[in-house]
Design a protein around this motif. Sequence first.
Motif, PDB file in Angstrom:
ATOM      1  N   LEU A   1      13.388   4.342  -0.684  1.00 48.65           N
ATOM      2  CA  LEU A   1      12.060   4.129  -1.241  1.00 48.65           C
ATOM      3  C   LEU A   1      11.228   5.404  -1.206  1.00 48.65           C
ATOM      4  CD1 LEU A   1      11.247   0.659   0.384  1.00 48.65           C
ATOM      5  CD2 LEU A   1      11.941   1.093  -1.971  1.00 48.65           C
ATOM      6  N   ALA A   2      11.407   6.195  -0.145  1.00 51.10           N
ATOM      7  CA  ALA A   2      10.607   7.412  -0.003  1.00 51.10           C
ATOM      8  C   ALA A   2      10.973   8.489  -1.011  1.00 51.10           C
ATOM      9  CB  ALA A   2      10.754   7.960   1.420  1.00 51.10           C
ATOM     10  N   LEU A   3      12.110   8.337  -1.658  1.00 55.20           N
ATOM     11  CA  LEU A   3      12.566   9.353  -2.619  1.00 55.20           C
ATOM     12  C   LEU A   3      11.858   9.286  -3.965  1.00 55.20           C
ATOM     13  CD1 LEU A   3      16.463   9.568  -2.351  1.00 55.20           C
ATOM     14  CD2 LEU A   3      14.822  11.399  -1.960  1.00 55.20           C
ATOM     15  N   VAL A   4      11.333   8.116  -4.313  1.00 56.28           N
ATOM     16  CA  VAL A   4      10.851   7.907  -5.676  1.00 56.28           C
ATOM     17  C   VAL A   4       9.334   7.854  -5.715  1.00 56.28           C
ATOM     18  CG1 VAL A   4      12.966   6.664  -6.258  1.00 56.28           C
ATOM     19  CG2 VAL A   4      10.936   5.373  -5.517  1.00 56.28           C
ATOM     20  N   GLY A   5       8.817   7.962  -6.933  1.00 54.97           N
ATOM     21  CA  GLY A   5       7.370   7.955  -7.108  1.00 54.97           C
ATOM     22  C   GLY A   5       6.749   6.577  -7.100  1.00 54.97           C
ATOM     23  N   HIS A   6       7.591   5.543  -7.307  1.00 55.44           N
ATOM     24  CA  HIS A   6       7.066   4.181  -7.415  1.00 55.44           C
ATOM     25  C   HIS A   6       7.882   3.225  -6.528  1.00 55.44           C
ATOM     26  CE1 HIS A   6       4.675   5.551 -10.853  1.00 55.44           C
ATOM     27  NE2 HIS A   6       5.780   6.155 -11.268  1.00 55.44           N
ATOM     28  N   PRO A   7       7.702   3.307  -5.205  1.00 54.14           N
ATOM     29  CA  PRO A   7       8.428   2.401  -4.307  1.00 54.14           C
ATOM     30  C   PRO A   7       7.750   1.037  -4.253  1.00 54.14           C
ATOM     31  CG  PRO A   7       7.095   3.915  -3.040  1.00 54.14           C
ATOM     32  CD  PRO A   7       6.886   4.286  -4.486  1.00 54.14           C
ATOM     33  N   VAL A   8       8.556  -0.023  -4.120  1.00 56.31           N
ATOM     34  CA  VAL A   8       8.039  -1.393  -4.055  1.00 56.31           C
ATOM     35  C   VAL A   8       8.679  -2.106  -2.875  1.00 56.31           C
ATOM     36  CG1 VAL A   8       7.756  -3.575  -5.270  1.00 56.31           C
ATOM     37  CG2 VAL A   8       7.764  -1.431  -6.574  1.00 56.31           C
ATOM     38  N   VAL A   9       7.865  -2.703  -2.030  1.00 56.58           N
ATOM     39  CA  VAL A   9       8.323  -3.471  -0.883  1.00 56.58           C
ATOM     40  C   VAL A   9       8.519  -4.919  -1.311  1.00 56.58           C
ATOM     41  CG1 VAL A   9       7.730  -4.302   1.427  1.00 56.58           C
ATOM     42  CG2 VAL A   9       7.123  -1.964   0.740  1.00 56.58           C
ATOM     43  N   VAL A  10       9.682  -5.468  -0.985  1.00 52.43           N
ATOM     44  CA  VAL A  10       9.976  -6.867  -1.297  1.00 52.43           C
ATOM     45  C   VAL A  10      10.031  -7.648   0.014  1.00 52.43           C
ATOM     46  CG1 VAL A  10      11.578  -8.473  -2.394  1.00 52.43           C
ATOM     47  CG2 VAL A  10      11.291  -6.161  -3.330  1.00 52.43           C
ATOM     48  N   GLY A  11       9.149  -8.634   0.173  1.00 52.68           N
ATOM     49  CA  GLY A  11       9.235  -9.488   1.348  1.00 52.68           C
ATOM     50  C   GLY A  11       8.394  -9.046   2.521  1.00 52.68           C
ATOM     51  N   GLU A  12       8.801  -9.496   3.722  1.00 53.96           N
ATOM     52  CA  GLU A  12       7.935  -9.445   4.894  1.00 53.96           C
ATOM     53  C   GLU A  12       8.459  -8.578   6.039  1.00 53.96           C
ATOM     54  OE1 GLU A  12       5.006 -10.831   4.883  1.00 53.96           O
ATOM     55  OE2 GLU A  12       5.275 -11.768   2.915  1.00 53.96           O
ATOM     56  N   ASP A  13       9.453  -7.726   5.815  1.00 51.68           N
ATOM     57  CA  ASP A  13       9.946  -6.898   6.911  1.00 51.68           C
ATOM     58  C   ASP A  13       8.772  -6.124   7.523  1.00 51.68           C
ATOM     59  OD1 ASP A  13      12.570  -5.448   8.097  1.00 51.68           O
ATOM     60  OD2 ASP A  13      10.992  -3.969   7.774  1.00 51.68           O
ATOM     61  N   PRO A  14       8.483  -6.317   8.836  1.00 55.86           N
ATOM     62  CA  PRO A  14       7.259  -5.731   9.406  1.00 55.86           C
ATOM     63  C   PRO A  14       7.234  -4.212   9.383  1.00 55.86           C
ATOM     64  CG  PRO A  14       8.650  -6.701  11.126  1.00 55.86           C
ATOM     65  CD  PRO A  14       9.221  -7.139   9.815  1.00 55.86           C
ATOM     66  N   VAL A  15       8.361  -3.578   9.637  1.00 59.19           N
ATOM     67  CA  VAL A  15       8.399  -2.115   9.619  1.00 59.19           C
ATOM     68  C   VAL A  15       8.155  -1.599   8.209  1.00 59.19           C
ATOM     69  CG1 VAL A  15       9.852  -0.088  10.016  1.00 59.19           C
ATOM     70  CG2 VAL A  15       9.923  -2.014  11.620  1.00 59.19           C
ATOM     71  N   LEU A  16       8.826  -2.215   7.252  1.00 60.17           N
ATOM     72  CA  LEU A  16       8.677  -1.793   5.859  1.00 60.17           C
ATOM     73  C   LEU A  16       7.263  -2.077   5.355  1.00 60.17           C
ATOM     74  CD1 LEU A  16      10.325  -0.537   3.600  1.00 60.17           C
ATOM     75  CD2 LEU A  16      11.042  -2.827   2.913  1.00 60.17           C
ATOM     76  N   ARG A  17       6.718  -3.247   5.687  1.00 59.10           N
ATOM     77  CA  ARG A  17       5.370  -3.589   5.242  1.00 59.10           C
ATOM     78  C   ARG A  17       4.340  -2.620   5.815  1.00 59.10           C
ATOM     79  NH1 ARG A  17       4.458  -8.791   2.840  1.00 59.10           N
ATOM     80  NH2 ARG A  17       2.249  -8.194   2.904  1.00 59.10           N
ATOM     81  N   ALA A  18       4.473  -2.282   7.103  1.00 57.47           N
ATOM     82  CA  ALA A  18       3.516  -1.369   7.730  1.00 57.47           C
ATOM     83  C   ALA A  18       3.601   0.020   7.115  1.00 57.47           C
ATOM     84  CB  ALA A  18       3.775  -1.299   9.239  1.00 57.47           C
ATOM     85  N   HIS A  19       4.820   0.479   6.899  1.00 58.64           N
ATOM     86  CA  HIS A  19       5.022   1.798   6.287  1.00 58.64           C
ATOM     87  C   HIS A  19       4.442   1.819   4.885  1.00 58.64           C
ATOM     88  CE1 HIS A  19       7.304   5.652   6.398  1.00 58.64           C
ATOM     89  NE2 HIS A  19       7.270   5.505   5.086  1.00 58.64           N
ATOM     90  N   GLY A  20       4.716   0.758   4.118  1.00 57.88           N
ATOM     91  CA  GLY A  20       4.217   0.707   2.756  1.00 57.88           C
ATOM     92  C   GLY A  20       2.709   0.586   2.690  1.00 57.88           C
ATOM     93  N   ALA A  21       2.116  -0.204   3.596  1.00 62.34           N
ATOM     94  CA  ALA A  21       0.670  -0.383   3.598  1.00 62.34           C
ATOM     95  C   ALA A  21      -0.044   0.933   3.868  1.00 62.34           C
ATOM     96  CB  ALA A  21       0.278  -1.427   4.645  1.00 62.34           C
TER      97      ALA A  21
END
Length: 227
Positions: free
Chosen positions: A183-203
Amino acid sequence: MIRRIAFFDLDETLLAQKSMLSFWHHWTDRLVREGRTPPVLRSSGADRATLNRGYFGHFAGVPLARLEAAARQWYAEYRTQHRAYVAGALDALERHHRDGHETALVTGSGRALVQPVAEHLGIRHVLATEQLTDAAGTLTGEVRRSMIGPAKAEGVAALIRRRGVRPGDCFAYGDHSSDLPMLALVGHPVVVGEDPVLRAHGAARGWRVIGTHACPHPDNLVMPAAS
């Protein structure tokens, strides 16, 4: 028109279920019907890459053609379920196709397993775990490399280079913290679902989030033929 690639993780991103586990049930049912005792599948107590390699080790001695045929039968049955796909990701995939973007699956599942999915959904590129065979086309139980974590990012970066597109113009969809390198490689990353680590990073970075409402594949959804 700007050339773009949309990269999708598979399990619990596009498919509502874990493909390897769903296929395992299909495969072991076959073994039981043949009068054989299925092996016990290890599902915890190790890192994801180790579990991934252990899964494919159970197919040592199986002709690749047999596995491919079983995978096609599994997916033909799976796709008819009422909770087979993640609605938001499926909508996004259709939108990318409509906009003329290339699409890619990036998954730790085996290529033989996910190729029918890619063909059905019109996904052009498949970056998956490659199972090794001997000269006769029989699976050895080994894999070239598990397409998990950093391997996903390396595969995505290599495809971006081959296709001559800019990372900042590309999209990626993932549901687990192990998808962060991709996800960090691209200009338009999208988080799917509720993974807490991923959600926090994305937020913290303002990434878009979509839910995991499950749905059937709509009969009127038109996907381009994969090439």
